[in-house]
Motif scaffolding. Sequence first.
Motif, PDB file in Angstrom:
ATOM      1  N   LYS A   1      -2.589 -17.406 -19.362  1.00  0.00           N
ATOM      2  CA  LYS A   1      -3.044 -17.780 -18.036  1.00  0.00           C
ATOM      3  C   LYS A   1      -2.696 -16.691 -17.023  1.00  0.00           C
ATOM      4  CE  LYS A   1      -4.481 -21.790 -19.478  1.00  0.00           C
ATOM      5  NZ  LYS A   1      -5.927 -22.103 -19.569  1.00  0.00           N
ATOM      6  N   VAL A   2      -3.658 -16.361 -16.161  1.00  0.00           N
ATOM      7  CA  VAL A   2      -3.491 -15.300 -15.170  1.00  0.00           C
ATOM      8  C   VAL A   2      -3.591 -15.901 -13.774  1.00  0.00           C
ATOM      9  CG1 VAL A   2      -4.441 -13.142 -14.264  1.00  0.00           C
ATOM     10  CG2 VAL A   2      -4.434 -13.558 -16.737  1.00  0.00           C
ATOM     11  N   MET A   3      -2.737 -15.423 -12.865  1.00  0.00           N
ATOM     12  CA  MET A   3      -2.794 -15.850 -11.465  1.00  0.00           C
ATOM     13  C   MET A   3      -2.706 -14.634 -10.553  1.00  0.00           C
ATOM     14  SD  MET A   3      -0.326 -18.475  -9.300  1.00  0.00           S
ATOM     15  CE  MET A   3       1.164 -17.490  -9.492  1.00  0.00           C
ATOM     16  N   MET A   4      -3.524 -14.633  -9.489  1.00  0.00           N
ATOM     17  CA  MET A   4      -3.430 -13.608  -8.462  1.00  0.00           C
ATOM     18  C   MET A   4      -2.581 -14.161  -7.319  1.00  0.00           C
ATOM     19  SD  MET A   4      -5.219 -10.944  -9.492  1.00  0.00           S
ATOM     20  CE  MET A   4      -5.370 -10.057  -7.951  1.00  0.00           C
ATOM     21  N   PHE A   5      -1.507 -13.453  -6.978  1.00  0.00           N
ATOM     22  CA  PHE A   5      -0.495 -13.936  -6.023  1.00  0.00           C
ATOM     23  C   PHE A   5      -0.255 -12.843  -4.985  1.00  0.00           C
ATOM     24  CE2 PHE A   5       3.839 -16.397  -6.130  1.00  0.00           C
ATOM     25  CZ  PHE A   5       3.751 -16.618  -4.772  1.00  0.00           C
ATOM     26  N   PRO A   6      -1.137 -12.723  -3.973  1.00  0.00           N
ATOM     27  CA  PRO A   6      -1.012 -11.634  -2.993  1.00  0.00           C
ATOM     28  C   PRO A   6       0.036 -11.920  -1.926  1.00  0.00           C
ATOM     29  CG  PRO A   6      -2.915 -12.971  -2.465  1.00  0.00           C
ATOM     30  CD  PRO A   6      -2.349 -13.535  -3.740  1.00  0.00           C
ATOM     31  N   ILE A   7       0.553 -10.852  -1.318  1.00  0.00           N
ATOM     32  CA  ILE A   7       1.431 -10.994  -0.151  1.00  0.00           C
ATOM     33  C   ILE A   7       0.933 -10.155   1.022  1.00  0.00           C
ATOM     34  CG2 ILE A   7       3.481 -11.576  -1.491  1.00  0.00           C
ATOM     35  CD1 ILE A   7       4.449  -8.673  -1.028  1.00  0.00           C
ATOM     36  N   GLY A   8      -0.095  -9.351   0.824  1.00  0.00           N
ATOM     37  CA  GLY A   8      -0.639  -8.537   1.904  1.00  0.00           C
ATOM     38  C   GLY A   8      -1.608  -9.322   2.763  1.00  0.00           C
ATOM     39  N   ALA A   9      -1.715  -8.966   4.042  1.00  0.00           N
ATOM     40  CA  ALA A   9      -2.623  -9.641   4.973  1.00  0.00           C
ATOM     41  C   ALA A   9      -4.007  -9.002   4.930  1.00  0.00           C
ATOM     42  CB  ALA A   9      -2.053  -9.576   6.385  1.00  0.00           C
ATOM     43  N   SER A  10      -4.978  -9.702   5.508  1.00  0.00           N
ATOM     44  CA  SER A  10      -6.367  -9.244   5.448  1.00  0.00           C
ATOM     45  C   SER A  10      -6.588  -7.917   6.164  1.00  0.00           C
ATOM     46  CB  SER A  10      -7.289 -10.307   6.053  1.00  0.00           C
ATOM     47  OG  SER A  10      -6.994 -10.507   7.434  1.00  0.00           O
ATOM     48  N   ASP A  11      -5.724  -7.588   7.130  1.00  0.00           N
ATOM     49  CA  ASP A  11      -5.900  -6.348   7.887  1.00  0.00           C
ATOM     50  C   ASP A  11      -5.022  -5.209   7.384  1.00  0.00           C
ATOM     51  OD1 ASP A  11      -3.500  -7.455   8.710  1.00  0.00           O
ATOM     52  OD2 ASP A  11      -3.748  -6.904  10.819  1.00  0.00           O
ATOM     53  N   ASP A  12      -4.527  -5.328   6.155  1.00  0.00           N
ATOM     54  CA  ASP A  12      -3.650  -4.273   5.626  1.00  0.00           C
ATOM     55  C   ASP A  12      -4.388  -2.981   5.318  1.00  0.00           C
ATOM     56  OD1 ASP A  12      -1.364  -5.715   5.893  1.00  0.00           O
ATOM     57  OD2 ASP A  12      -1.010  -6.064   3.764  1.00  0.00           O
ATOM     58  N   GLY A  13      -5.698  -3.054   5.139  1.00  0.00           N
ATOM     59  CA  GLY A  13      -6.495  -1.840   5.003  1.00  0.00           C
ATOM     60  C   GLY A  13      -6.228  -1.033   3.750  1.00  0.00           C
ATOM     61  N   GLU A  14      -6.115  -1.708   2.613  1.00  0.00           N
ATOM     62  CA  GLU A  14      -5.943  -0.959   1.368  1.00  0.00           C
ATOM     63  C   GLU A  14      -7.118   0.007   1.187  1.00  0.00           C
ATOM     64  OE1 GLU A  14      -7.640  -4.991  -0.004  1.00  0.00           O
ATOM     65  OE2 GLU A  14      -6.655  -4.092   1.729  1.00  0.00           O
ATOM     66  N   HIS A  15      -6.825   1.213   0.763  1.00  0.00           N
ATOM     67  CA  HIS A  15      -7.782   2.309   0.578  1.00  0.00           C
ATOM     68  C   HIS A  15      -8.232   2.938   1.904  1.00  0.00           C
ATOM     69  CE1 HIS A  15      -9.261   0.911  -3.698  1.00  0.00           C
ATOM     70  NE2 HIS A  15      -7.940   0.893  -3.567  1.00  0.00           N
ATOM     71  N   SER A  16      -7.830   2.387   3.049  1.00  0.00           N
ATOM     72  CA  SER A  16      -8.313   2.902   4.325  1.00  0.00           C
ATOM     73  C   SER A  16      -7.354   3.959   4.890  1.00  0.00           C
ATOM     74  CB  SER A  16      -8.476   1.764   5.336  1.00  0.00           C
ATOM     75  OG  SER A  16      -7.229   1.452   5.940  1.00  0.00           O
ATOM     76  N   GLN A  17      -7.731   4.475   6.084  1.00  0.00           N
ATOM     77  CA  GLN A  17      -6.934   5.520   6.711  1.00  0.00           C
ATOM     78  C   GLN A  17      -5.644   5.000   7.332  1.00  0.00           C
ATOM     79  OE1 GLN A  17     -10.184   5.180   7.027  1.00  0.00           O
ATOM     80  NE2 GLN A  17     -11.236   7.154   6.893  1.00  0.00           N
ATOM     81  N   GLN A  18      -5.517   3.701   7.537  1.00  0.00           N
ATOM     82  CA  GLN A  18      -4.309   3.160   8.166  1.00  0.00           C
ATOM     83  C   GLN A  18      -3.706   2.056   7.291  1.00  0.00           C
ATOM     84  OE1 GLN A  18      -3.367   4.917  10.638  1.00  0.00           O
ATOM     85  NE2 GLN A  18      -5.304   5.951  11.022  1.00  0.00           N
ATOM     86  N   GLU A  19      -3.618   2.300   5.992  1.00  0.00           N
ATOM     87  CA  GLU A  19      -3.063   1.280   5.094  1.00  0.00           C
ATOM     88  C   GLU A  19      -1.641   0.914   5.521  1.00  0.00           C
ATOM     89  OE1 GLU A  19      -1.804   0.610   0.412  1.00  0.00           O
ATOM     90  OE2 GLU A  19      -3.063   2.315   0.951  1.00  0.00           O
ATOM     91  N   LYS A  20      -1.328  -0.381   5.466  1.00  0.00           N
ATOM     92  CA  LYS A  20      -0.005  -0.832   5.879  1.00  0.00           C
ATOM     93  C   LYS A  20       0.340  -2.149   5.201  1.00  0.00           C
ATOM     94  CE  LYS A  20      -1.375  -4.359   8.748  1.00  0.00           C
ATOM     95  NZ  LYS A  20      -0.932  -5.770   8.663  1.00  0.00           N
ATOM     96  N   ILE A  21       1.592  -2.512   5.278  1.00  0.00           N
ATOM     97  CA  ILE A  21       2.037  -3.866   5.009  1.00  0.00           C
ATOM     98  C   ILE A  21       3.025  -4.201   6.117  1.00  0.00           C
ATOM     99  CG2 ILE A  21       3.999  -3.282   3.505  1.00  0.00           C
ATOM    100  CD1 ILE A  21       3.256  -5.774   1.822  1.00  0.00           C
ATOM    101  N   SER A  22       3.001  -5.421   6.615  1.00  0.00           N
ATOM    102  CA  SER A  22       3.956  -5.748   7.669  1.00  0.00           C
ATOM    103  C   SER A  22       5.338  -5.961   7.067  1.00  0.00           C
ATOM    104  CB  SER A  22       3.515  -7.012   8.421  1.00  0.00           C
ATOM    105  OG  SER A  22       3.659  -8.164   7.605  1.00  0.00           O
ATOM    106  N   ARG A  23       6.365  -5.663   7.842  1.00  0.00           N
ATOM    107  CA  ARG A  23       7.729  -5.934   7.401  1.00  0.00           C
ATOM    108  C   ARG A  23       7.878  -7.439   7.091  1.00  0.00           C
ATOM    109  NH1 ARG A  23      13.545  -4.278   8.573  1.00  0.00           N
ATOM    110  NH2 ARG A  23      12.744  -2.232   9.157  1.00  0.00           N
ATOM    111  N   TYR A  24       7.260  -8.268   7.919  1.00  0.00           N
ATOM    112  CA  TYR A  24       7.323  -9.723   7.738  1.00  0.00           C
ATOM    113  C   TYR A  24       6.792 -10.122   6.357  1.00  0.00           C
ATOM    114  CZ  TYR A  24       6.257 -14.675   8.554  1.00  0.00           C
ATOM    115  OH  TYR A  24       6.168 -16.046   8.450  1.00  0.00           O
ATOM    116  N   ASN A  25       5.629  -9.592   5.983  1.00  0.00           N
ATOM    117  CA  ASN A  25       5.047  -9.944   4.687  1.00  0.00           C
ATOM    118  C   ASN A  25       5.837  -9.351   3.529  1.00  0.00           C
ATOM    119  OD1 ASN A  25       2.995 -10.901   6.429  1.00  0.00           O
ATOM    120  ND2 ASN A  25       1.485 -10.633   4.817  1.00  0.00           N
TER     121      ASN A  25
END
Length: 498
Positions: A453-477
């Motif tokens: 069984k596989v589960m996707m369990f993300p912690i990044g927010a929708s505006d994290d911008g993966e692959h973009s010029q301003q990729e980030k993760i918030s300290r909170y997340n």
Amino acid sequence: MIFHLLLLMLLSDVGKSSASNITALEKQIFHYIDENQNKFVQVLKEWVAVESDSIQPKYRQNITQMIEIAKDKLQALGADVCIINLPIHQQQDDQNSALPPVILAELGKDENKPTVCFYGHLDVMPAKKADGWETDPYILTERNGNLYGRGATDDKGPVLAWIHAVEAFRLQNLKIPVNIKFVLEGMEEAGSTGLEDLIKNENERFFSNISYIVISDNTWLSKSTPALTYGSRGNACFAVTVEGGVKDLHSGAAGGIVHEPMSDLIALLDSLVDSSGHILIPGIYDDVSCIVEEQKKQYEPIAFNLTEYKADVGVTTLLYDTKEDILSHLWCYPSLSVHGIEGAFHEPGIKTVIPRKVIGKFSIRQVPDMNLTTVETQVKQHLRDVFAKRQSPNKLTVEMTLGAMPWFADSREPQYEAAKKAIKKVFQKDPDMIRDGSTIPIASMFEKITKKKVMMFPIGASDDGEHSQQEKISRYNYINGTKVFASFLLEISELHKD
């Protein structure tokens, strides 16, 4: 300074309103994570500093360095770590390149405990400040509570959150409630080359006794509401080539008297999808699973702000204007996108040349129960039919260059129930149950080969911008993601006791 104090207070207050549900053990673990959050950010800074770009072969040595850093981190926690070397990979132009190794690590072999296997990747997409980054992409920079840097959310931050969750047990001499395994690779952004064979080879050994596989390589649907992902679309990528004479031609000398490959190609691409997004290939919707009422009901509690979503995407108008229509077409219907034309002049100015050979590139995101072979046949037949009507003497070639199946899970299974409970404790709200419009080949790959069984369990927010010029993760997340992973290990253990 004031901002950091407020953030620390917010992090330490997580769960107070539902304190009766948080055990003394969880309070101890959460306190450790809060107290060590600056250390965790520093480790992420060190990891982001390694330019582990898997797209450009010249950086492959950096991925190997990243693998070694992760190995040392896991071994320091007492894990048994095995480094699996992958075979030489042949690149374009007959150039051979050594693939970076893969980490297989495990902590605990108690047959009475469930075994959770976490998959993550340590490679990143290319990035340079000249692309439009406000800061150096390989120097983790904190601004307004956000940690900016390549790989911060995809996927070094989530990988470290899992490792820090284990650390919260180990460095406090607390028993980890489950057996845990890690699969960490360095070629995900380049298609996970070599990983499928490794999983097959290790299926009867490393993967034989695992209970669940967890992947944290996507993001929430919103900026503030956590999510669990139970499905993703597949992808079929195509290259359609139209080839004319033996050389490029001057449009003044041959324009109007030859069948131009570019004109043929534009007509072919235009025949694929209409302005409403409806795919025009006959039969393409025949195998699409119907959207049942139960599916629609799951959309109701999802936190989805249309204005916010358009801002994140960077457009003012979408094809649909309701949450139900947008989520249905993003998750439950196929889509077709045209990506580019190779062989066409694309520099500034104009070059009045008729190219002899052009290649159009497009992809179809598939959903259950579409079949890759059927899709390939339908696409090829459609393009041949359209081309035949043009009565062009040019040569047409259609190739499916990549195919990945969609993935779908039952969100009522134990791992999802455990994750929901953990999210409720840490974030004080129920998660959105979502599907992902993109393609995550590793999920279906694991499920197909291991039958686990596989589960996707993300912690990044929708505006994290993966692959973009301003990729980030918030300290909170990042910090609360570490807490929620630790709580999940406890919750999945409790479910197995029942």
